[in-house]
Design a protein around this motif. Structure first.
Motif, PDB file in Angstrom:
ATOM      1  N   ARG A   3     -16.168  -4.462 -21.707  1.00  0.00           N
ATOM      2  CA  ARG A   3     -16.010  -5.570 -21.007  1.00  0.00           C
ATOM      3  C   ARG A   3     -14.674  -5.564 -20.079  1.00  0.00           C
ATOM      4  O   ARG A   3     -15.044  -5.931 -18.883  1.00  0.00           O
ATOM      5  N   ALA A   4     -13.929  -4.821 -20.394  1.00  0.00           N
ATOM      6  CA  ALA A   4     -12.663  -4.711 -19.479  1.00  0.00           C
ATOM      7  C   ALA A   4     -13.123  -3.898 -18.239  1.00  0.00           C
ATOM      8  O   ALA A   4     -12.724  -4.142 -17.031  1.00  0.00           O
ATOM      9  N   LEU A   5     -13.913  -2.774 -18.412  1.00  0.00           N
ATOM     10  CA  LEU A   5     -14.169  -1.893 -17.350  1.00  0.00           C
ATOM     11  C   LEU A   5     -15.167  -2.698 -16.269  1.00  0.00           C
ATOM     12  O   LEU A   5     -14.991  -2.430 -14.985  1.00  0.00           O
ATOM     13  N   ASP A   6     -15.909  -3.524 -17.019  1.00  0.00           N
ATOM     14  CA  ASP A   6     -17.208  -4.214 -16.084  1.00  0.00           C
ATOM     15  C   ASP A   6     -16.510  -5.532 -15.431  1.00  0.00           C
ATOM     16  O   ASP A   6     -17.217  -6.278 -14.982  1.00  0.00           O
ATOM     17  N   GLY A   7     -15.392  -5.825 -15.882  1.00  0.00           N
ATOM     18  CA  GLY A   7     -14.651  -7.284 -15.293  1.00  0.00           C
ATOM     19  C   GLY A   7     -15.032  -8.533 -16.125  1.00  0.00           C
ATOM     20  O   GLY A   7     -14.422  -9.509 -15.746  1.00  0.00           O
ATOM     21  N   SER A   8     -15.861  -8.216 -17.262  1.00  0.00           N
ATOM     22  CA  SER A   8     -16.074  -9.516 -17.973  1.00  0.00           C
ATOM     23  C   SER A   8     -15.095 -10.050 -18.933  1.00  0.00           C
ATOM     24  O   SER A   8     -15.138 -11.190 -19.449  1.00  0.00           O
ATOM     25  N   ASP A  62     -11.157 -10.767 -19.580  1.00  0.00           N
ATOM     26  CA  ASP A  62     -10.164 -11.121 -18.653  1.00  0.00           C
ATOM     27  C   ASP A  62      -8.855 -10.764 -19.350  1.00  0.00           C
ATOM     28  O   ASP A  62      -8.094 -11.491 -20.018  1.00  0.00           O
ATOM     29  N   ILE A  63      -8.509  -9.577 -19.112  1.00  0.00           N
ATOM     30  CA  ILE A  63      -7.330  -9.138 -19.722  1.00  0.00           C
ATOM     31  C   ILE A  63      -5.983  -9.704 -19.324  1.00  0.00           C
ATOM     32  O   ILE A  63      -5.232 -10.136 -20.404  1.00  0.00           O
ATOM     33  N   ALA A  64      -5.883 -10.028 -18.049  1.00  0.00           N
ATOM     34  CA  ALA A  64      -4.592 -10.506 -17.567  1.00  0.00           C
ATOM     35  C   ALA A  64      -4.479 -11.890 -18.322  1.00  0.00           C
ATOM     36  O   ALA A  64      -3.424 -12.405 -18.582  1.00  0.00           O
ATOM     37  N   GLY A  65      -5.654 -12.625 -18.412  1.00  0.00           N
ATOM     38  CA  GLY A  65      -5.457 -14.058 -18.878  1.00  0.00           C
ATOM     39  C   GLY A  65      -5.300 -14.089 -20.234  1.00  0.00           C
ATOM     40  O   GLY A  65      -4.491 -14.983 -20.785  1.00  0.00           O
ATOM     41  N   ARG A  66      -5.835 -13.167 -20.894  1.00  0.00           N
ATOM     42  CA  ARG A  66      -5.626 -13.173 -22.404  1.00  0.00           C
ATOM     43  C   ARG A  66      -4.152 -12.838 -22.675  1.00  0.00           C
ATOM     44  O   ARG A  66      -3.654 -13.395 -23.463  1.00  0.00           O
ATOM     45  N   LEU A  67      -3.606 -11.897 -21.976  1.00  0.00           N
ATOM     46  CA  LEU A  67      -1.958 -11.428 -22.184  1.00  0.00           C
ATOM     47  C   LEU A  67      -1.188 -12.390 -21.643  1.00  0.00           C
ATOM     48  O   LEU A  67      -0.136 -12.700 -22.127  1.00  0.00           O
ATOM     49  N   ALA A  68      -1.553 -13.292 -20.638  1.00  0.00           N
ATOM     50  CA  ALA A  68      -0.836 -14.292 -20.009  1.00  0.00           C
ATOM     51  C   ALA A  68      -0.646 -15.490 -21.438  1.00  0.00           C
ATOM     52  O   ALA A  68       0.314 -15.973 -21.368  1.00  0.00           O
TER      53      ALA A  68
END
Length: 817
Positions: free
Chosen positions: A703-708, A710-716
């Motif tokens: 999911r991270a590689l295909d953009g689905s 939201d890593i940045a949002g989860r970490l924020a």
């Protein structure tokens, strides 16, 4: 409540305009110090006496007394008012009404109040049941009413204290020990509690109570000044915060320093530590004397020599020339002549540490007052006694403190003055600089069997951070100081050279092992060139471990130890003439090749988690703060964004990265002769709990590689949930290029505040800069991340100098956002 609040709410309060006068005193009067405390106590006395007189009228048999800190006149701006309303029991209703008319005006002003209403008999009974109440009554001071009532209670409380001293003093000592175990040592804490920590105001009060028992007394030299100094700091702290607090928090130290006209927060902390050291040492000596007196009362000594029918004389056992043991302490022999024997302080200290006994205060003071300075260079015996002292293990700490308390250490080693009580504003360090040096010697003592020159190891341990009192790189400054000290204490030229090299390079092994690629020959050669000889390498290895163990639990672990040992083994081979070949790209293992083929055929990432063998037995690993973790193998078809995606997924799953290697793997010709697969070989560990299943990691990575995802949002979201220290801002990140660190890649070092997703942010920034990460070496020290990234251009070559500097600048700017 601030001073302005008091002024606005109490314009019509109490006799003499107490509120307004108090406000003027605190905001317009003299700076923190005894005169202001005395003036504040006097102002409060007059106000309370006025309230009492107006309320008591002709009521007989009552008095108002201040106890505790207020009784001693130690009234800080936000101190509690400790009050006792005494009465003879003849008219309880009238006394209750009087109490209301006293307590409510105090509460109305917003002042903290610790109060009680008792007859003298009740007060004595409560004191007999509650040690803290008894301690407060020892400082009872009359404020108003029947002075005879107050004087009678104080006299009775003192008499009870003296009569019950054999029982109460051990209780008080246990109370002090329990408090120290909870609050720690004031002289080593970055955010100390001025009252409760060991060496603080509570201990100073306890020493007064011991003196009041007439059983023993504290060393008085410097004690009053130390107590005054802590009270001054507490006054300034109350004014800076507007709160009744005793904890000197980091964000308030600059303001407190300014209030006291001190240069900066470090100067403030150093003064606090100096005061705490005086009080802590006085406490050690006093409680030792209390124990000696109580033992002598309870048990007859094994041997008593009666001289002319006089007092019994304790047995004296010789320990060294001019040094004997007497009654559990090391004292000077009757024949000792300190004025003729300059080695005596070191000989006595070494004998005490070897015997595990304390140095007598009288002996230390006599030597400090009469001993002549050692000649330069020192005689061989002096150097040997210093080494013996340093090699005596844990007892060295207390003996060193005894010498330090009377100024003998700085007389022997003048350079010690700059590191004395010097704070280390780094959460990894447990100790001040001077105590860390002694602690390193204690740790080095445990490693002396590993080296051929234990004397050099112990002296290097004592001196390795001696340059921290000087500007610039402390290793560089320390090298010069170590040369001077080693020459002065009598080492020959060859030994001086080794000691200077150990101090200069005491961080070399740990920094290289955790931040550099050990498979790169340039890394190993640079260490070998700096070390020079097998003997120096052996000593440096032991010093590295001792230094890290003495720093704190976050500075050493099985993982760090294994990396350092690996580096030492490689350097030893180079020093023995085994020149490492340039590394050839390692052929993939069968397992790695299978993962790569599966990733190619599925078109997505493939993961495998494999446990790594630990270098230490299970029973020694349970408390390791940084376990080796497990090996995480990831194969994914070559595509942009792999590094930030993997780092982000691991951060979301609360996995800590220890080391990471990335390589492009060509597929076998019978599978595909054109495609490549990225192979990531990382070592990870769970922050807490167990590791997630590989299937969950793979699903999130897809999911991270295909953009689905939201890593940045989860970490924020996680970052926002982290508690933040009020009024404190982390130092800005720093990104640098390490010159000539590798022939095959450019090494970029990142130093930043550790936080969830830091590697994800770095990976994203490097991806945008168009560089490829060949490997990375991650090191976390407390709240600080110190990471090294081996990067290349898209063609696999090191970056030109300007490009490398540009990438570092962009990365630093990204991390500052």
């Amino acid at each position: 409540m601030t001073g302005t609040d008091v002024h606005e709410e109490t314009d019509d309060v109490g006799p003499g305009g107490y509120a307004a006068a108090r406000l003027r005193l605190l905001t317009e009067g003299a700076r923190s110090g005894p005169p202001r405390r005395t003036a504040l106590a006097g102002l409060t006395d007059d106000w309370l006496a006025g309230l009492f007189t107006a309320a008591a009228a002709a009521l007989p048999g009552v008095s108002l007394a201040a106890v505790g800190g207020y009784g001693r006149g130690e009234l800080s701006p936000r101190s509690d008012l400790d009050l006792v309303l005494l009465h003879d029991g003849s008219d309880p209703r009238a006394v209750a009404a009087l109490a209301d008319r006293l307590w409510y005006p105090v509460w109305d002003l917003g002042l903290a109040l610790d109060h009680s209403v008792r007859t003298p008999a009740e007060a004595r009974k409560t004191a007999g049941e509650d040690l803290k109440v008894h301690l407060g009554l020892l400082d009872a001071r009359h404020l108003a009413g029947d002075a005879g009532l107050t004087a009678g209670l104080r006299a009775a409380a003192l008499a009870d204290w003296r009569n019950q001293a054999p029982k109460r003093l051990p209780e008080l000592q246990e109370l002090c020990a329990d408090r120290a175990a909870r609050q720690g040592e004031l002289r080593y804490l970055l955010e100390p509690d001025l009252k409760e920590a060991r060496g603080g105001l509570r201990d100073a009060t306890a020493l007064r109570a011991v003196a009041a028992s007439w059983l023993a007394d504290a060393p008085r030299e410097g004690l009053a000044e130390a107590r005054r100094g802590l009270l001054d700091v507490r006054d300034a702290l109350h004014l800076a915060t507007g709160r009744a607090t005793d904890r000197l928090a980091l964000q308030e130290q600059d303001q407190v320093a300014a209030e006291l006209d001190l240069l900066d927060a470090d100067t403030l902390l150093r003064q606090v530590y100096e005061a705490a050291r005086v009080i802590a040492y006085a406490s050690d000596v006093t409680w030792r004397e209390v124990g000696r007196v109580l033992r002598s009362r309870a048990v007859r000594p094994r041997l008593r020599a009666m001289i002319g029918g006089g007092k019994p004389v304790a047995e004296r056992s010789p320990l060294a020339e001019g040094v004997v043991e007497q009654d559990g302490e090391v004292v000077l022999a009757r024949t000792a002549r300190p004025e003729r024997d300059p080695v005596l302080p070191l000989r006595a200290a070494a004998a005490a540490a070897q015997a595990g006994l304390p140095l007598s205060l009288h002996a230390v003071r006599r030597m400090a007052a009469t001993t002549r300075p050692l000649p330069t260079p020192w005689p061989a015996e002096a150097r040997e006694q210093l080494v013996t002292l340093l090699g005596s293990g844990r007892p060295t700490v207390d003996v060193w403190e005894a010498l330090e308390a009377e100024g003998l250490i700085t007389r022997l080693l003048p350079d010690w003055e700059r590191v004395r009580c010097r704070p280390q504003r780094n959460a990894v360090h447990l100790w001040t600089v001077d105590r860390h040096l002694i602690e390193t010697a204690v740790r080095a003592c445990e490693l002396t069997r590993r080296v051929s020159r234990p004397d050099l190891l112990l002296v290097a341990a004592l001196l390795h951070d001696i340059g921290k009192g000087w500007p610039g790189d402390h290793s560089v400054a320390g090298e010069i100081i170590a040369q001077d000290v080693a020459t002065r204490i009598g080492f020959d030229r060859a030994d001086v050279t080794v000691l200077a090299a150990l101090v200069r390079h005491h961080l070399l092994l740990i920094e290289t092992a955790t931040r550099r690629d050990l498979d790169d020959p340039a890394t190993v050669r640079s260490v070998a060139e700096a070390v020079g000889t097998q003997g120096t390498l052996e000593l440096l290895h032991a010093l590295t471990e001792a230094d890290a163990l003495a720093t704190g639990p976050a500075a050493w672990s099985a993982w760090r130890g294994s990396l350092v040992a690996d580096l030492v083994g490689r350097v030893r081979a180079v020093l023995a003439g085994d020149v490492p070949d340039e590394p050839e790209p390692a052929a993939p293992s069968a397992g790695q090749e299978r993962l790569a083929i599966e990733a190619f055929r599925t078109g997505g990432p493939v993961l495998a988690l494999r446990a790594q063998p630990e270098p230490v037995p299970d029973e020694e690993r349970s408390d390791d703060p940084e376990p080796l973790g497990v090996e995480l193998l990831i194969a994914v078809p070559d595509q942009p964004g792999v590094l930030p995606a993997v780092a982000g997924v691991l951060a979301v799953h609360r996995l800590t990265v220890r080391t990471a290697e990335l390589r492009a793997l060509s597929l076998p010709d019978d599978v595909d002769d054109d495609s490549t697969v990225l192979l990531l070989n990382w070592r990870v560990a769970a922050e807490y709990g167990s590791l997630p299943q590989a299937a969950r990691l793979r699903a999130d990575l897809v999911r991270a590689l295909d953009g689905s995802l939201d890593i940045a949002g989860r970490l924020a979201e996680r970052d926002a949930a982290y508690p933040r220290r009020r009024g404190w801002t982390a130092p800005p990140p720093k990104v640098t290029v390490a010159p000539a660190a590798s022939r095959h890649a450019t090494v970029i070092e990142v130093r930043a505040q550790d936080a969830p997703g830091l590697l994800h942010r770095i990976g994203t920034a490097l991806e945008k800069a168009g560089v490829r990460v060949r490997s990375m070496h991650v090191s976390t020290l407390g709240a600080n991340a110190v990471d090294a990234f081996y990067v290349t251009s898209g063609a696999g070559a090191p970056l030109p100098g300007d490009d490398a500097a540009s990438v570092a600048g962009v990365l630093e700017e990204t991390l500052r956002e």
